[in-house]
Design a protein around this motif. Structure first.
Motif, short mmCIF file in Angstrom:
data_model
loop_
_atom_site.label_atom_id
_atom_site.label_comp_id
_atom_site.label_asym_id
_atom_site.label_seq_id
_atom_site.Cartn_x
_atom_site.Cartn_y
_atom_site.Cartn_z
N ASP A 97 0.84 -1.20 0.00
CA ASP A 97 0.00 0.00 0.00
C ASP A 97 0.87 1.25 0.00
N GLY A 98 1.89 1.25 0.85
CA GLY A 98 2.77 2.41 0.95
C GLY A 98 3.49 2.70 -0.35
N PRO A 107 -2.93 5.45 7.90
CA PRO A 107 -1.68 6.21 8.02
C PRO A 107 -1.34 7.04 6.79
N HIS A 108 -1.94 6.72 5.64
CA HIS A 108 -1.63 7.45 4.41
C HIS A 108 -2.72 8.45 4.03
N PHE A 109 -3.56 8.83 5.00
CA PHE A 109 -4.71 9.68 4.67
C PHE A 109 -4.27 11.01 4.06
N ASP A 110 -3.22 11.62 4.60
CA ASP A 110 -2.77 12.91 4.07
C ASP A 110 -2.32 12.79 2.62
N ALA A 144 -5.27 12.46 0.34
CA ALA A 144 -5.90 13.76 0.10
C ALA A 144 -5.27 14.46 -1.10
N ILE A 145 -3.98 14.23 -1.31
CA ILE A 145 -3.29 14.82 -2.46
C ILE A 145 -3.71 14.09 -3.74
N ILE A 146 -3.87 12.78 -3.64
CA ILE A 146 -4.20 11.97 -4.82
C ILE A 146 -5.67 12.12 -5.22
N PHE A 147 -6.56 12.04 -4.22
CA PHE A 147 -8.00 12.02 -4.50
C PHE A 147 -8.71 13.31 -4.12
#
Length: 211
Positions: free
Chosen positions: A25-26, A135-138, A141-144
């Motif tokens: 995922d990362g 953990p990758h929410f920020d 936010a950039i991607i979606f």
């Protein structure tokens, strides 16, 4: 960014399923950020250009030894899932007044049981998202998120919560000030009925004497 509709999922089979690991995922999300920053893979309508799934597959094979992840269906289905989860979480955070909070330490949405039960009834897609770490929410936010072209302007969950609270405080302060202003005007009007100026008193006495 949205997953391009032209990249269909196709039929689902046992061979198409894949249990994604946190590492995978990362890596996937890191490379999606690279696509956004490069700019050449983006469109004005917020989707990646055709071929981006194959590019992600290539990069992941280079990064992860013995990687069996394919553009379709693995990466495409994962992108759809991450997109759905991001949007549902963002929606909950924007309704903080309804009892939702963002735990920036655990990176998850929290709320009371009654709030959650009521929300899931009208938003079934959020089932299982409460208290689940993202953990990758920020980065998502950039991607979606709304600002897909650059890191600047993309709000984190904490920013969203703080902005909502600031607006609520400002609204409450405005309400208090308005009530105080109205009360002050009422007091002045009441006092104006009782107070008589010296000129008014003299005119009143003169009229009485003339009578």
């Amino acid at each position: 960014m949205e997953v391009a509709s032209s990249q269909g999922l196709g039929r689902t089979s046992k061979r198409s399923t894949h249990q994604w690991t946190p590492t995978e995922d990362g890596v996937l999300i890191d490379y999606c950020i690279d696509l956004v920053n490069e700019g050449s893979w983006g469109r004005d309508n917020g989707t990646f250009k055709p071929g981006y799934l194959q590019q992600l597959e290539k990069w992941m094979k280079e990064r992860i030894p013995n990687c069996n992840i394919r553009a379709i269906p693995h990466i495409n289905s994962r992108m759809r899932l991450l997109n759905t989860q991001y949007r549902e979480i963002a929606k909950m955070i924007s309704h903080s007044a309804s009892g939702f909070c963002w735990d920036d330490v655990k990176k998850c949405v929290t709320c009371d049981d009654d709030v959650w039960i009521g929300w899931v009834k009208s938003h079934p897609a959020t089932t299982g998202l409460r208290n689940k770490p993202f953990p990758h929410f920020d980065q998502l936010a950039i991607i979606f998120g709304k600002d897909r072209a650059t890191r600047e302007g993309a709000e984190s969950p904490v920013d969203v919560m703080e902005n909502i609270e600031t607006k609520e405080v400002a609204f409450a302060a405005t309400g208090v000030a308005s009530e105080a202003f109205i009360a002050l005007n009422v007091d002045e009007d009441d006092n104006g009925d009782d107070d008589v100026s010296p000129a008014q008193a003299t005119n009143s006495e003169g009229s009485t004497a003339a009578r």
